[in-house]
Enzyme design. Structure first.
Site, mmCIF file in Angstrom:
data_model
loop_
_atom_site.group_PDB
_atom_site.id
_atom_site.type_symbol
_atom_site.label_atom_id
_atom_site.label_comp_id
_atom_site.label_asym_id
_atom_site.label_seq_id
_atom_site.Cartn_x
_atom_site.Cartn_y
_atom_site.Cartn_z
ATOM 1 C CG HIS A 147 -17.380 8.881 2.114
ATOM 2 N ND1 HIS A 147 -18.716 9.110 2.301
ATOM 3 C CD2 HIS A 147 -17.195 7.553 2.225
ATOM 4 C CE1 HIS A 147 -19.326 7.944 2.499
ATOM 5 N NE2 HIS A 147 -18.427 6.994 2.466
ATOM 6 N NE ARG A 206 -2.245 -1.432 3.496
ATOM 7 C CZ ARG A 206 -2.644 -1.155 4.726
ATOM 8 N NH1 ARG A 206 -3.745 -0.475 4.921
ATOM 9 N NH2 ARG A 206 -1.938 -1.548 5.778
ATOM 10 C CD GLU A 249 -23.702 8.732 0.036
ATOM 11 O OE1 GLU A 249 -22.765 8.306 -0.613
ATOM 12 O OE2 GLU A 249 -24.631 9.396 -0.458
ATOM 13 C CE LYS A 283 -21.479 -0.041 -2.292
ATOM 14 N NZ LYS A 283 -20.193 -0.063 -1.587
#
Ligand code: GLN
Ligand code: ZN
Length: 756
Positions: free
Chosen positions: A696, A15, A667, A114
């Protein structure tokens, strides 16, 4: 036969990009340092693919945040409010992705959604009426040139015109139709510039072609590519699809002048039949997506080679490819030091999938692969009996009856009973569960995991945190409290680790959005619960306060959807097994005095089949009952909450209501509260908490802003059904911004109540 990879993960095996970006956001490193990390990751990834002999390697599949956002930037789709900040190119980009609050202004991030049926999220580009869509950025060519310096000829990838236009949001009066011509020109320019660079292949990703397409959409697709393709000369175009089959447009595609067409044989149920029934032109390359880009089980060579054989017999020029970008699987098994070979031998992550491509390519070229060692070893693996069965689980599942899926009495009656029993005020304020996972919280978990501190020390620390968290929530004035989830790394991984049947990895990270990665557990066998998982933490939290504390669980659908599922039993069977395990936990929480229990189904919407015709029979018909199975056994006075990320469930509202939860939070703030109308139209019965601010992004919402949102909500939702909460868990946020935001939220609720 040649091989191709649609896209490669970009965050780095350890990462690296995530850590570098986060340092950059905290101003601990310079732009140059961030760019260096990115550059070194790109070269590592290209070289890895080259080593495996991959013939078609992608470039421009790298991204600092998201490839949809990158594509928007390439075409100048940058809303004015971000340009106005006057930031550098990179910072403008990050402002779109994450919002910006600082010396230069205060703007929210673009919406995030998404990506088809994955747990990856893309940034939704916004198109303004007066926007000039033209070729603007240089990223694509810079990366191509960079790869070339390593002696690697890549195929640059961008999102194709159709998918781009379909997924953008149009903020003014204009619609797709008004931007068609500009988009055609912009893609023509892109191709021309690729020709100047003597680029051999460009990959246009068009996953939107696997969705249901109506006549209008087919015509749009045609107009776009009939406009774009004529400019190409030496440069070849690969039209790449994934996440399903292209049944609605297949017959058109094969007649259009694409040089290659990429089809998904893994998720595309009809792909094979389409080729059988309608053929495939001899003058095009078929990029056959046979190596699964989404799951981590080894490829069964026999099945893959059989398909390749058929394609060969048909005289189709085939390039063996992944079914989608490898972005959706972890990097490598090399860093897995705990899982034994017994397990690992069944898996292939991104690096290992490169080896699969290589081996399959070699086998496909053998005159008789059945005698080849590699082939025989693969056969042996699939013939092996895995230790994955549990007879008790099977037995219990067979005893579940219809009435286990029904909670009594009906919801409207329960709502009355609960109001009385739980003492919850009007417009109750709450949060979604997690509180900031500060450095000390993570360090405590890591130290315990590494055996550096004892169980007692680990628990004492968490309890201290929980006590502080409860106190903090009381001070702010929240009504329904949470324990903060300090013991959890991730909402699914945590349960995976506690349940039987799951395997977990050390470094198998997959990007979820931006710098956020998740480590999905692997469902290896039948799932069961050995002992209570969360009860002790919840009971402790409840002991610290007179207010109600929500028990916090993850639901079966989400656990399954955010894990790597088995391929040897049905999804339905796996979900039901998990539902029974969670049911045990729900009942134990209740038995121990927890009176509100939240069962998160953050991922329920995401695995909705992409085609509407499959929604119910292939998914909702068992996913919704599985959720009910988890909570149908509780008393009427026990309040069941659920939470879903993203409010894109406008068209399945009745199904959501059928989950029969008492309260749902979700959300809404990033999507302009569009869902409220649908709730009203559908006479939604569940009490609702549409998130009043976006977690977010680090931005702190003002009281006025929240008051405004709440007023809109109150105009659509009955006052006795509305909850006030942020739109998701707070674990990714820092303490100061969280405190400030929640204070504003409680204050906003108070002001509204005073005015009512
Ligand atoms: N309860 C979880 C949390 O607050 C829910 C997270 C999610 O919806 N992604 O972290
Ligand atoms: Zn959420």
């Amino acid at each position: 036969m040649q091989t191709s990879v649609i896209g490669f993960p970009r965050v780095g095996a350890l990462r690296e990009l995530k850590f570098a970006s986060e340092k950059y956001f905290r101003k601990e490193i310079t732009t140059e340092e961030l760019k260096d990390t990115a550059k070194s990751l790109r070269s590592t990834h290209w070289l890895k693919q080259k080593e495996a002999g991959i013939d078609y390697i992608s470039s421009n599949d790298f991204s600092y945040y998201d490839i949809m956002l990158d594509t928007a930037v390439i075409f100048g789709i940058v809303p004015k409010r971000y340009k106005k900040l006057g930031l550098s190119e990179l910072d403008t980009y990050f402002a779109m992705a994450r919002g910006y609050q600082g010396a230069m202004g205060d703007v929210k991030a673009l919406a995030m959604k998404k990506w088809f049926n994955t747990n990856y999220h893309y940034i939704v580009p916004e198109v303004e009426d007066d926007m000039q869509i033209t070729l603007s950025g240089n990223k694509l060519w810079d990366e191509y040139t960079e790869a070339k310096e390593f002696g690697i000829e890549t195929k640059p990838v961008v999102i194709g015109a159709y998918t781009l236009l379909k997924l953008c949001r149009y903020t003014g009066e204009k619609t797709v139709r008004d931007f068609e011509v500009a988009v055609i020109h912009a893609y023509q320019e892109l191709i021309k510039k690729c020709e100047e660079y003597e680029i051999a292949w460009i990959q246009f990703d068009e996953p939107a072609l696997v969705l249901d397409m109506n006549q209008e959409e087919l015509e749009l697709f045609h107009r776009l590519y009939d406009g774009i393709l004529p400019v190409k000369d030496k440069c070849s175009i690969l039209l790449q699809t994934y996440f399903g089959d292209v049944r609605d447009v297949y017959q058109d595609l094969i007649k259009m002048p694409f040089d290659g067409i990429g089809l998904d044989f893994v998720e595309g149920k009809e792909t094979y039949h389409l080729i059988e029934n309608h053929g495939f032109p001899k003058d095009k390359l078929l990029f056959a997506g046979l190596v699964n880009g989404k799951n981590i089980w080894k490829n069964h060579y026999k099945d893959t080679l059989q398909i390749l054989d058929v394609l060969k017999e048909k005289g189709i020029q085939t390039v063996l490819s992944t079914s989608c970008s490898l972005l959706h699987v972890p990097y490598t098994m090399e860093n897995e030091t705990v899982l034994s070979q017994e397990y690992l031998s069944h898996f292939a992550f991104a690096h290992e999938k490169l080896t699969e491509l290589k081996e399959l390519k070699q086998l496909a070229q053998c005159s008789d692969y059945s005698t080849d060692e590699t082939y025989k070893n693969n056969e042996k693996l699939f013939a092996e009996k895995r230790n994955c069965k549990n007879e008790d689980v099977k037995e219990r599942l067979s005893q579940v009856t219809e009435k286990d899926y029904i909670r009594l009495p009906k919801r409207s009656e329960r709502q009355k009973l609960q109001k009385k029993a739980l003492g919850i005020p009007e417009l109750p304020t709450t949060t979604i569960g997690s509180f900031p996972q500060t450095k000390d919280v993570k360090a405590n978990r890591t130290a315990y995991r590494k055996g550096e501190i004892s169980k007692e020390e680990y628990e004492a620390f968490n309890k201290k945190k929980i006590a502080e968290c409860i106190k903090w929530q009381e001070e702010i004035g929240l009504d329904v409290l949470v324990h903060g989830e300090y013991e959890r790394n991730d909402m699914v991984e945590y349960f995976g680790e506690a349940l039987g049947g799951f395997l977990f990895t050390e470094k198998a990270w997959v990007q979820s959005y931006g710098t956020r990665c998740v480590k999905p557990p692997i469902i290896w066998g039948d799932v069961y619960r050995e002992k209570p998982i969360t009860v002790e933490w919840s009971v402790f939290a409840q002991s610290q306060t007179e207010k109600q504390v929500k028990g916090m669980l993850t639901g079966p659908v989400t656990i399954l959807n955010w894990s790597f599922p088995r391929e040897d039993i049905s999804i339905k069977e796996s979900i039901s097994q998990i539902a029974l395990a969670i049911r045990d936990e729900v009942l134990d929480l209740e038995k121990n005095g927890i009176r509100i229990i939240q069962i998160d189904e953050a991922a329920l919407r995401e695995k909705l089949p992409l085609r509407k015709s499959d929604w119910y029979c292939e998914y909702l018909d068992f996913a919704i009952p599985a959720f009910r199975l988890t909570h149908s056994g509780v008393k009427p006075e026990t309040q069941i909450h659920t939470h879903m990320c993203y409010s894109e469930f406008t068209d399945i509202i009745p199904a959501i209501d059928n989950m029969d939860a008492d309260v749902i939070t979700f959300e809404a703030s990033r999507s302009d509260l569009q869902i409220l109308d649908s709730l009203k139209e559908n006479h939604f019965e569940t009490e609702v908490g549409p998130g009043v601010y976006d977690i977010h992004s680090p931005r702190v919402p003002s009281v006025e802003e929240i008051v405004k949102a709440l007023n809109v909500m109150l105009s659509k939702i009955d006052r006795d059904k509305l909850w006030v909460n942020p739109d998701c868990g707070l674990k990714t946020r820092d303490v100061p911004e969280t405190k400030a935001s929640l204070k504003n939220m409680v204050e906003a609720a108070k002001q509204i109540k005073e005015n009512l």
